[in-house]
Scaffold this motif. Structure first.
Motif, mmCIF file in Angstrom:
data_model
loop_
_atom_site.group_PDB
_atom_site.id
_atom_site.type_symbol
_atom_site.label_atom_id
_atom_site.label_comp_id
_atom_site.label_asym_id
_atom_site.label_seq_id
_atom_site.Cartn_x
_atom_site.Cartn_y
_atom_site.Cartn_z
ATOM 1 N N HIS A 63 0.865 -1.042 0.190
ATOM 2 C CA HIS A 63 -0.092 -0.252 0.048
ATOM 3 C C HIS A 63 0.747 1.634 0.090
ATOM 4 C CE1 HIS A 63 -2.219 3.432 2.210
ATOM 5 N NE2 HIS A 63 -3.290 2.914 1.371
ATOM 6 N N LEU A 87 -3.667 1.681 5.903
ATOM 7 C CA LEU A 87 -4.736 1.252 5.654
ATOM 8 C C LEU A 87 -5.752 1.425 6.668
ATOM 9 C CD1 LEU A 87 -2.725 -1.877 4.797
ATOM 10 C CD2 LEU A 87 -3.917 -0.676 3.413
ATOM 11 N N LEU A 199 -6.303 -3.509 -0.828
ATOM 12 C CA LEU A 199 -5.504 -2.398 -0.554
ATOM 13 C C LEU A 199 -5.915 -1.441 0.265
ATOM 14 C CD1 LEU A 199 -2.616 -2.772 -3.066
ATOM 15 C CD2 LEU A 199 -2.656 -3.109 -1.087
#
Length: 203
Positions: A63, A87, A199
């Protein structure tokens, strides 16, 4: 194990990966997972339970590397959204277990315009040995053109990285929006194990 994974992610040619994503909307990442990690993920797909911490670390590392691509795409599509650096915790990895005769229909793979525009699919079996068929298929619809199908050739442990829903594409008169779908072709024999990683969420 976590630090080894982070080092493997950092060692990839991210400039080339970003160029592939801009040109084709997809890329294949090889060598990030070792055989033991692939076996562990395959076992968890068979009997879902708590995911090991290194899976979340893999998501977070990828990510972070793909965040500039996602935010650049939003800017090119004239969207003010900037994805957060961290995230968001969600439902985590999603096993994909397809038997002979089953497939995964084409889908956009996005929860709306605020979703992260890229996701991952990890192949956890060996084509031609564990299963036949079951190719990962992507389609791309450009304005005033027929849909363009693409098949990503994957080996066991490869990670397919691909755009979902929409992405920008550079045309002669500037960027325009390409609409995307993805699916898995019918498995002809055996059993295909895979794992979907979003993601914009972490397990």
């Amino acid at each position: 194990m976590v630090e080894t994974l982070r080092a493997r992610v950092a060692g990839l040619d991210w400039a080339d990966i970003a160029a592939q994503l801009d040109a084709e909307g997809c890329a294949v990442l090889s060598g990030l997972l070792d055989a033991a990690q692939v076996r562990a993920l395959a076992a968890l797909c068979e009997r879902p339970g708590p995911w090991p911490g290194w899976v979340a670390a893999l998501q977070a590392s990828l990510h972070a590397r793909l965040l500039p691509v996602a935010n650049a795409w939003n800017a090119r599509l004239a969207r003010p959204l900037r994805h957060p650096a961290a995230l968001v915790r969600g439902e985590g990895p999603r096993p994909q277990c397809l038997q002979a005769g089953e497939d995964l229909p084409l889908q956009h793979g996005s929860d709306g315009p605020l979703a992260f525009p890229l996701q991952l699919n990890i192949l956890l079996g060996t084509p031609g040995e564990d299963f036949t068929g079951g190719a990962l298929v992507l389609t791309e619809q450009r304005p005033r053109m027929q849909s363009r199908p693409m098949v990503l050739p994957l080996r066991c442990g490869d990670i397919a990285l691909f755009a979902v829903a929409e992405r920008p594409h550079a045309g002669t008169r500037g960027d325009y929006t390409v609409r995307l779908r993805h699916g898995i072709a019918r498995v002809r024999s055996g059993r295909r194990l895979g794992l979907e990683l979003r993601l914009d969420e972490a397990g």
